[in-house]
Design an enzyme around this catalytic site. Sequence first.
Site, mmCIF file in Angstrom:
data_model
loop_
_atom_site.group_PDB
_atom_site.id
_atom_site.type_symbol
_atom_site.label_atom_id
_atom_site.label_comp_id
_atom_site.label_asym_id
_atom_site.label_seq_id
_atom_site.Cartn_x
_atom_site.Cartn_y
_atom_site.Cartn_z
ATOM 1 N N GLU A 133 43.052 -29.202 29.073
ATOM 2 C CA GLU A 133 42.066 -30.142 29.358
ATOM 3 C C GLU A 133 41.021 -30.435 28.417
ATOM 4 O OE1 GLU A 133 40.716 -29.709 33.953
ATOM 5 O OE2 GLU A 133 40.111 -27.866 32.617
ATOM 6 N N HIS B 299 38.872 -23.980 35.691
ATOM 7 C CA HIS B 299 38.724 -25.350 35.626
ATOM 8 C C HIS B 299 37.468 -25.584 34.635
ATOM 9 C CE1 HIS B 299 38.188 -29.687 36.215
ATOM 10 N NE2 HIS B 299 39.634 -29.662 36.519
#
Length: 230
Positions: free
Chosen positions: A154, A85
Amino acid sequence: MFKTQAEAQEFLQGFTSHLDETPEDREVVLCVPFTTLGIMSKSLHGSRILLGAQNIHWEDSGAYTGEISGPMLLEFGIRYVVVGHSERRQYFGETDETVNFRLRAAQRYGLIPILCVGETKQQRDAGETEQVIFSQLEKDLIGVDQNNLVIAYEPIWAIGTGDTCETKEANRVIGLIRSKLINPNVTIQYGGSVKPNNIDEIMRQPEIDGALVGGASLQPEDFARLVNYQ
């Protein structure tokens, strides 16, 4: 890093009541903090909601204070784990090498890793979006089974900023990611200020298979609206 065990249970009570109308073919996954895995595992047993973790270490055990291993996660009936992430990369020294280690560890234990890739605002403004993402994919996916994988695009500049990547641009980048994979059927999600007022348009895009949701997942009604996109 949200929700105590009590808050997580309260969330679940509000959230599950909205799933009666959710199509059966939609997969709903909650990737929760390590401290709530136990209580959520018990609460979700027998439900259609799958459980995921937010990280995994590449070793089975060892002197890695603050980390969590595959065998520890398996005890909770985990199906998914988020790897790489942007916040892990940005704040905690995650590199493409360690992301690769974690991906392979997840698959070693039969978990499905959700690999996050994406560019910063500075990289996008410099016209380096494709270069950055292709480099991440090349390094992250060494030795990784693409039949047991989810990828989330992302754009880092769109996370929690309210500045969503235009849907057509997100679709374009996800199409480019797909073109670089051995398995073009990998589920590829979009993540970055996904909200109830933009989810329908996001999910209309042909290359986008799902959403990796941050802030908008914290309120049960908001997250249910995302799950029940039209």
